[in-house]
Design a protein around this motif. Structure first.
Motif, short mmCIF file in Angstrom:
data_model
loop_
_atom_site.label_atom_id
_atom_site.label_comp_id
_atom_site.label_asym_id
_atom_site.label_seq_id
_atom_site.Cartn_x
_atom_site.Cartn_y
_atom_site.Cartn_z
N LYS A 1 0.80 -1.22 0.00
CA LYS A 1 0.00 0.00 0.00
C LYS A 1 0.84 1.28 0.00
O LYS A 1 0.39 2.29 -0.54
CB LYS A 1 -0.96 -0.01 1.18
N LYS B 1 -2.67 2.26 9.26
CA LYS B 1 -3.00 1.16 8.34
C LYS B 1 -1.76 0.31 8.08
O LYS B 1 -0.65 0.82 8.04
CB LYS B 1 -3.52 1.73 7.01
N GLY C 1 -9.98 -5.05 4.85
CA GLY C 1 -10.42 -4.23 5.97
C GLY C 1 -9.71 -4.52 7.28
O GLY C 1 -10.05 -3.96 8.32
N LYS D 1 -4.67 10.73 7.34
CA LYS D 1 -5.73 11.53 7.94
C LYS D 1 -6.99 10.66 7.91
O LYS D 1 -7.27 9.99 6.92
CB LYS D 1 -5.93 12.80 7.11
N LEU E 1 -10.70 10.44 7.52
CA LEU E 1 -11.77 11.29 6.98
C LEU E 1 -13.07 10.97 7.71
O LEU E 1 -13.38 9.81 7.98
CB LEU E 1 -11.90 11.07 5.47
N HIS F 1 -17.02 5.95 -0.25
CA HIS F 1 -16.04 5.12 -0.94
C HIS F 1 -16.44 5.11 -2.42
O HIS F 1 -17.48 4.56 -2.78
CB HIS F 1 -16.04 3.70 -0.36
N GLN G 1 -20.76 -0.18 4.07
CA GLN G 1 -19.80 -1.18 4.49
C GLN G 1 -20.04 -1.57 5.94
O GLN G 1 -20.46 -0.76 6.75
CB GLN G 1 -18.36 -0.63 4.41
N GLU H 1 -6.25 2.94 -2.39
CA GLU H 1 -5.52 1.77 -2.89
C GLU H 1 -6.01 1.40 -4.30
O GLU H 1 -7.03 1.92 -4.77
CB GLU H 1 -5.68 0.56 -1.95
P1 ADP Z 1 -8.50 -2.83 2.64
O1 ADP Z 1 -7.47 -3.07 1.60
O2 ADP Z 1 -8.22 -3.53 3.92
O3 ADP Z 1 -9.89 -3.02 2.14
P2 ADP Z 1 -8.68 0.09 2.25
O4 ADP Z 1 -7.49 0.96 2.29
O5 ADP Z 1 -9.27 -0.22 0.91
O6 ADP Z 1 -8.35 -1.27 3.05
O7 ADP Z 1 -9.82 0.70 3.16
C1 ADP Z 1 -11.04 0.00 3.40
C2 ADP Z 1 -12.06 0.93 4.01
O8 ADP Z 1 -11.57 1.51 5.23
C3 ADP Z 1 -12.42 2.13 3.15
O9 ADP Z 1 -13.40 1.83 2.16
C4 ADP Z 1 -12.95 3.08 4.22
O10 ADP Z 1 -14.24 2.70 4.62
C5 ADP Z 1 -12.01 2.85 5.39
N1 ADP Z 1 -10.84 3.79 5.35
C6 ADP Z 1 -9.63 3.56 4.77
N2 ADP Z 1 -8.82 4.65 4.86
C7 ADP Z 1 -9.52 5.60 5.51
C8 ADP Z 1 -9.26 6.98 5.90
N3 ADP Z 1 -8.09 7.57 5.65
N4 ADP Z 1 -10.26 7.66 6.54
C9 ADP Z 1 -11.46 7.07 6.81
N5 ADP Z 1 -11.76 5.81 6.47
C10 ADP Z 1 -10.82 5.06 5.84
#
Ligand code: ADP
Length: 447
Positions: free
Chosen positions: A116, A158, A165, A201, A203, A208, A232, A287
């Motif tokens: 990532k 993360k 998730g 940050k 949000l 999404h 979700q 991502e």
């Molecule tokens: P994964 O690969 O585990 O699915 P993602 O990076 O795609 O992880 O994030 C999955 C979900 O997590 C996003 O759709 C959102 O709901 C939440 N999320 C990820 N990053 C952020 C962020 N910076 N602020 C708020 N929510 C986030």
């Protein structure tokens, strides 16, 4: 064009690929674990090979077994579906080394986007807007606190190797950050064998929004608009729609062009999804998924294209069958993920399906590998079907979804169908007025 394709997957997505193969006059090979000997994908394919015992680590994730199955059956290409080995760079490489085509992007592109931090750096360099955060991995708490104060609380920690998730922790204060930082690293180490984490940050009320892209591997690339996957539970999508209720045609063509140009610059091949959080008119990259997504049918419905067919075409060296100008949105589509799960806790609920009746009629598509008498094995994902509807506009799609859900019969196991009936009665869902936190909040009030 290939004469024979092996599908390294199971369930509804294996059927999806077999169907595309059959329409293209290509022979299909199913692979299965011993637990899946009676599965629909095995019945529907032209040939099948048992590749190991029930645990996926010894069957659907066994690269050696899958490559042997290709050699035995003479399959020239492998479609990985989603999950399992679909984003495994060394699998794509191993196939190539054996002279078998991986129906997906190059091992190099999978590798870049699979990490990532590298993905975010690459996206930024390609002109894609990203979520503000740390420059790369954060190794100690002092650095973490510096980054958090720089971008402002709340922040999200993360895992670099994260997915599905998992490995994400939110911190609203420096005290919370200390605990979150430590637990995120420990969880990442346990889940992914890599404790590297980074900070973004957090949000507060984003949607999404993900952009479907497609490249021909020769520098040609297009986008097929967005999907809104904000509904979700535990960062897992349950309801997806296209076009996004909050996205205007102008925003779509701007962010779409940015993504398509980025794919063109790296000569990306095949289907991909660039995922963003969207808040107050701004897109923030989170991502990229280098595969076909579960929710691809909503895009297929509104554009009238077959994404699996295009994947197979470009993998065989053919051109895309459409240009950006050919792609025009027609109506509105919604998908709901039907899981064998018991509400209110969403506990997996495998078992024997006594009766299965799929809904039908205009604008209804049910992608499922269920049949009456089938026993859902306990070893795999709980997704048992996707109900996708298409209407001339969003209200028509919603009423069609309500009607189709009413026709669906899955007797013998609990499913998430009641969740969707309840959601459709909510004014916010009817108005398209929701963000990534809406469903969790609503669920907390319901139960
Ligand atoms: P994964 O690969 O585990 O699915 P993602 O990076 O795609 O992880 O994030 C999955 C979900 O997590 C996003 O759709 C959102 O709901 C939440 N999320 C990820 N990053 C952020 C962020 N910076 N602020 C708020 N929510 C986030």
């Amino acid at each position: 064009m290939f004469e024979k394709i092996l599908i390294a997957n199971r369930g509804e997505i294996a059927l999806r690929v077999i169907r595309a193969c059959r329409e293209m006059g290509i022979k299909s090979v199913a692979v299965h674990s011993t637990a899946d000997a009676d599965a629909m994908h095995v019945r529907m394919a032209d040939e099948s090979v048992c590749i190991g015992p029930a645990p996926s680590s010894e069957s659907y994730l066994s690269k050696a077994a899958i490559i042997s199955a290709c050699e035995i059956t003479g399959a020239q290409a492998v479609h990985p579906g989603y999950g399992f080995l679909s984003e495994n760079a060394s699998f794509a490489q191993a196939l190539e080394d054996h002279g078998i085509t991986f129906i997906g992007p190059s091992a190099e592109h999978i590798r870049i986007m699979g990490d990532k931090i590298t993905a975010k750096e690459t996206a930024k360099a390609l002109g894609i807007p990203v979520v503000p955060g740390s420059d790369g991995g954060v190794a100690d708490f002092e650095t973490a606190i510096g980054v958090a104060e720089g971008i402002g609380f709340p922040v999200i920690i993360k895992a670099t190797a994260g997915g599905g998730g998992r490995g994400m922790k939110v911190a609203k204060t420096p005290e919370e950050l200390e605990i979150a930082f430590r637990t995120a690293r420990a969880e990442a180490k346990a889940a992914f064998g890599n404790d590297e984490v980074y900070i973004e940050k957090y949000l507060q009320k984003p949607r999404h929004i993900e952009i479907q892209v497609f490249g021909d591997g020769k520098g040609g690339a297009v986008h097929l608009g967005e999907r809104d996957c904000s509904l979700q539970r535990r960062h897992q999508k349950v309801f997806e729609e296209a076009p996004g209720p909050a996205i205007t045609p102008k925003m779509r063509s701007e962010i779409g062009a940015i993504c398509a140009n980025a794919m063109s610059k790296i000569a990306y091949i095949g289907a991909g999804t660039v995922e963003f959080l969207y808040e107050d008119g701004n897109f923030y990259f989170i991502e990229m998924n280098t595969r076909l997504q579960v929710e691809h049918p909503v895009t297929e419905f509104i554009f009238g294209v077959d994404l699996v067919r295009e994947q197979i075409r470009v993998a065989s060296g053919m051109a895309l069958s459409f240009t950006q100008d050919d792609l025009e949105i027609n109506g509105h589509a919604i998908e709901v993920r039907i899981n064998a799960e018991k509400l209110p806790n969403f506990a997996p609920c495998p078992g024997k399906v006594r009766t299965f009746h799929a809904p039908g009629g205009l604008g209804v598509r049910m992608d499922s590998a269920l049949y009456g008498g089938y026993s859902i094995p306990p070893y795999y994902d709980s997704l048992i079907g996707k109900l996708i509807v298409h209407g001339r506009d969003r209200p028509e799609a919603l009423s069609r979804l309500r009607r189709a859900l009413g026709e669906l019969i899955v007797d013998g196991v609990d499913t998430t169908v009641p969740l969707f009936h309840a959601l459709l009665a909510e004014p916010d869902i009817q108005n398209g007025d929701y963000n990534i936190h809406w469903l969790e909040k609503w669920l907390a009030q319901q139960f």
